[in-house]
Design an enzyme around this catalytic site. Sequence first.
Site, PDB file in Angstrom:
ATOM      1  N   ASN A  23      65.628  47.143 136.876  1.00 43.68           N
ATOM      2  CA  ASN A  23      65.825  47.711 138.223  1.00 43.68           C
ATOM      3  C   ASN A  23      67.259  47.641 138.734  1.00 43.68           C
ATOM      4  OD1 ASN A  23      65.301  44.951 138.302  1.00 43.68           O
ATOM      5  ND2 ASN A  23      64.506  45.042 140.372  1.00 43.68           N
TER       6      ASN A  23
ATOM      7  N   GLU B 102      63.095  34.182 138.093  1.00 39.59           N
ATOM      8  CA  GLU B 102      63.199  35.062 139.270  1.00 39.59           C
ATOM      9  C   GLU B 102      62.145  36.131 139.082  1.00 39.59           C
ATOM     10  OE1 GLU B 102      64.917  34.659 141.828  1.00 39.59           O
ATOM     11  OE2 GLU B 102      66.830  33.715 141.339  1.00 39.59           O
TER      12      GLU B 102
ATOM     13  N   CYS C 275      63.025  43.147 143.656  1.00 37.77           N
ATOM     14  CA  CYS C 275      62.102  42.012 143.821  1.00 37.77           C
ATOM     15  C   CYS C 275      62.057  41.558 145.268  1.00 37.77           C
ATOM     16  CB  CYS C 275      62.524  40.869 142.919  1.00 37.77           C
ATOM     17  SG  CYS C 275      64.278  40.553 143.021  1.00 37.77           S
TER      18      CYS C 275
ATOM     19  N   GLU D  23      69.405  31.383 141.773  1.00 42.32           N
ATOM     20  CA  GLU D  23      70.592  32.086 141.329  1.00 42.32           C
ATOM     21  C   GLU D  23      71.530  32.194 142.520  1.00 42.32           C
ATOM     22  OE1 GLU D  23      71.141  32.805 138.297  1.00 42.32           O
ATOM     23  OE2 GLU D  23      69.299  33.382 137.270  1.00 42.32           O
TER      24      GLU D  23
HETATM   25  P1  NAP Z   1      59.038  42.485 132.668  1.00 46.19           P
HETATM   26  O1  NAP Z   1      58.097  43.288 131.889  1.00 46.19           O
HETATM   27  O2  NAP Z   1      58.703  41.092 132.981  1.00 46.19           O
HETATM   28  O3  NAP Z   1      60.423  42.575 131.870  1.00 46.19           O
HETATM   29  C1  NAP Z   1      61.566  41.846 132.223  1.00 46.19           C
HETATM   30  C2  NAP Z   1      62.357  41.540 130.956  1.00 46.19           C
HETATM   31  O4  NAP Z   1      61.568  40.688 130.113  1.00 46.19           O
HETATM   32  C3  NAP Z   1      62.681  42.766 130.121  1.00 46.19           C
HETATM   33  O5  NAP Z   1      63.933  42.579 129.493  1.00 46.19           O
HETATM   34  C4  NAP Z   1      61.563  42.766 129.092  1.00 46.19           C
HETATM   35  O6  NAP Z   1      61.898  43.463 127.903  1.00 46.19           O
HETATM   36  C5  NAP Z   1      61.435  41.276 128.845  1.00 46.19           C
HETATM   37  N1  NAP Z   1      60.149  40.866 128.262  1.00 46.19           N
HETATM   38  C6  NAP Z   1      58.968  41.524 128.279  1.00 46.19           C
HETATM   39  N2  NAP Z   1      58.027  40.811 127.614  1.00 46.19           N
HETATM   40  C7  NAP Z   1      58.633  39.685 127.166  1.00 46.19           C
HETATM   41  C8  NAP Z   1      58.189  38.549 126.429  1.00 46.19           C
HETATM   42  N3  NAP Z   1      56.938  38.436 126.023  1.00 46.19           N
HETATM   43  N4  NAP Z   1      59.069  37.567 126.160  1.00 46.19           N
HETATM   44  C9  NAP Z   1      60.351  37.653 126.579  1.00 46.19           C
HETATM   45  N5  NAP Z   1      60.830  38.700 127.277  1.00 46.19           N
HETATM   46  C10 NAP Z   1      59.986  39.706 127.584  1.00 46.19           C
HETATM   47  O7  NAP Z   1      59.402  43.118 134.043  1.00 46.19           O
HETATM   48  P2  NAP Z   1      59.665  44.631 134.338  1.00 46.19           P
HETATM   49  O8  NAP Z   1      58.347  45.290 134.383  1.00 46.19           O
HETATM   50  O9  NAP Z   1      60.668  45.161 133.406  1.00 46.19           O
HETATM   51  O10 NAP Z   1      60.382  44.509 135.780  1.00 46.19           O
HETATM   52  C11 NAP Z   1      59.689  44.535 136.995  1.00 46.19           C
HETATM   53  C12 NAP Z   1      59.304  43.151 137.478  1.00 46.19           C
HETATM   54  O11 NAP Z   1      60.434  42.290 137.550  1.00 46.19           O
HETATM   55  C13 NAP Z   1      58.728  43.136 138.868  1.00 46.19           C
HETATM   56  O12 NAP Z   1      57.604  42.309 138.907  1.00 46.19           O
HETATM   57  C14 NAP Z   1      59.832  42.546 139.730  1.00 46.19           C
HETATM   58  O13 NAP Z   1      59.445  41.911 140.899  1.00 46.19           O
HETATM   59  C15 NAP Z   1      60.491  41.615 138.818  1.00 46.19           C
HETATM   60  N6  NAP Z   1      61.887  41.415 139.213  1.00 46.19           N
HETATM   61  C16 NAP Z   1      62.265  40.244 139.830  1.00 46.19           C
HETATM   62  C17 NAP Z   1      63.578  40.049 140.242  1.00 46.19           C
HETATM   63  C18 NAP Z   1      64.048  38.794 140.916  1.00 46.19           C
HETATM   64  O14 NAP Z   1      65.233  38.564 141.009  1.00 46.19           O
HETATM   65  N7  NAP Z   1      63.171  37.946 141.402  1.00 46.19           N
HETATM   66  C19 NAP Z   1      64.509  41.040 140.020  1.00 46.19           C
HETATM   67  C20 NAP Z   1      64.085  42.216 139.403  1.00 46.19           C
HETATM   68  C21 NAP Z   1      62.777  42.386 138.998  1.00 46.19           C
HETATM   69  P3  NAP Z   1      61.512  45.022 127.677  1.00 46.19           P
HETATM   70  O15 NAP Z   1      61.179  45.603 128.989  1.00 46.19           O
HETATM   71  O16 NAP Z   1      62.723  45.596 127.050  1.00 46.19           O
HETATM   72  O17 NAP Z   1      60.353  45.023 126.731  1.00 46.19           O
END
Ligand code: NAP
Length: 470
Positions: A148, A246, A280, A451
């Site tokens: 994002n 996070e 987020c 962070e």
């Molecule tokens: P996600 O599926 O959790 O992915 C985040 C990262 O983790 C990506 O690089 C993803 O790789 C990787 N990943 C996926 N499965 C993994 C595993 N089993 N082991 C290690 N790494 C793994 O999240 P998203 O769907 O991309 O992003 C949206 C979510 O992120 C939302 O829930 C949002 O709230 C949260 N978010 C939180 C913050 C914060 O600062 N609190 C900021 C931004 C987003 P790939 O996608 O390349 O497979």
Amino acid sequence: MSTVVDHWIDGTTVLGRDHHDIRGTVDNSVHVRVAVGSAKEVALATEAASRAAADWRWLDGPTRGRILRAIADRIREQSEELAAIEIADTGKTPATAAAEIEISAQYFEFYGTLVNLPVGDVLDVARDQHVYTKREPFGVVGVITPWNLPLNQAARAIAPALATGNTLVCKPAEVTSQSTVRLAQIAEGCGLPSGVLNVVCGSGSVVGEAIVRDPRVRKVAFTGSVGVGRAIGQIAADRLIPLTLELGGKSACIVFDDADLDRAAEEAVRAFVGNAGQVCSSGTRLLVQDTIHDRFVERVSELVREKSPGRDYGPMITWPQFRTVQGYLTEAHQSGLTPSVGGRIENRDPSSGAYVPATVYPDVAPDNKLVREEIFGPVLVTTPFSGEDEALRLANDSDFGLVGAVFTQDISRAFRVAERIEAGQIGVNTWVTGAVETPFGGCKASGYGREKGIEALHHYSQMKSVIMRL
Ligand code: NAP
Ligand code: MG
């Protein structure tokens, strides 16, 4: 012509044996081909980071600081190129991309001036002892980031981790890998020694998990979903390594009837429309005092009607995310909820973009899925409350606890409510800010660790005590 993105390991490009086509969500065309990494590239990267660790850690502070500040300068010099990469990968608006690049530079500038800050103490414990404490790096840190705010979230973790003397293996989300690889190349050009900052592209389930499991990795900073955060937490528990998590949010914006309602309405809109709600820290629950609820929600809806997708905010950044948000809107429609603005998207042709109109559902019951779950799209739900206690009860009735805001002219109430919202960052008469100096992170399912700010330096370093017999 699509751009090819490869790994960056030990100061050089490592070509992927295979590449995945990434389809942009503005027009559904393949604009980039990203290397498919495996455990092999992760091992190369963690070995390189291990080899580089001692030299980087013991390099004198002023030199390390100069390198970090040079990276900040170079990010600014190349801000147009970096913004173009982010826009191609995410479809976000030029203004949003420019702001994220500037904040990325600020992380390196801020932590570049603080390289020697997490100093220790001298402790007076006994006449014949000299005791001091100091902070040390963990060694190799793994950084896993979502799609994002790609460069911004990478920079948020990389800059303090480097400032405290760690070396890094980063894995950006596959769909937005370009800017993190570019950052590592920029850093090398600024004098960062080879092997200090490595980027392995590929999927989370292969590359991400291999990073978390690698015995050389001593700490992981993860930004992403609750589900993946929990899975990483289980591996980290087994390996006994610390984590910064996070995760998601469902943050509340509380508006009392004595507030400056024009300002509150503008901020409430900014809170959930920015980056099309793919933040987020979006404010996706609006709690409004019942005396003004209907009037205020109409004012918010009017402001939302003035915003248009493609001009004021971008599309959903991935097609799966588009389908997820569409699913929530369809279910809301089927359950009889009527939005005051926006709503269900019908028959979207992929070539016309994954745009979701900013949507407001007034007066939704607190147990509704739309109130409880993070949607990660521009969808706001409102709920009326009658007084301070009820406002706080509703605000805290959530699995999440990332941020929140309160709007009121009553200064005592502002403090009372700010202190009682269960979240890591609270705005008073403003939605939360993006300043790099401000610690950021959540409680409950929003994660742990912090962070940003000086606080982050404590999460990328550990304390040592040295006891000398005199
Ligand atoms: P996600 O599926 O959790 O992915 C985040 C990262 O983790 C990506 O690089 C993803 O790789 C990787 N990943 C996926 N499965 C993994 C595993 N089993 N082991 C290690 N790494 C793994 O999240 P998203 O769907 O991309 O992003 C949206 C979510 O992120 C939302 O829930 C949002 O709230 C949260 N978010 C939180 C913050 C914060 O600062 N609190 C900021 C931004 C987003 P790939 O996608 O390349 O497979
Ligand atoms: Mg995912």
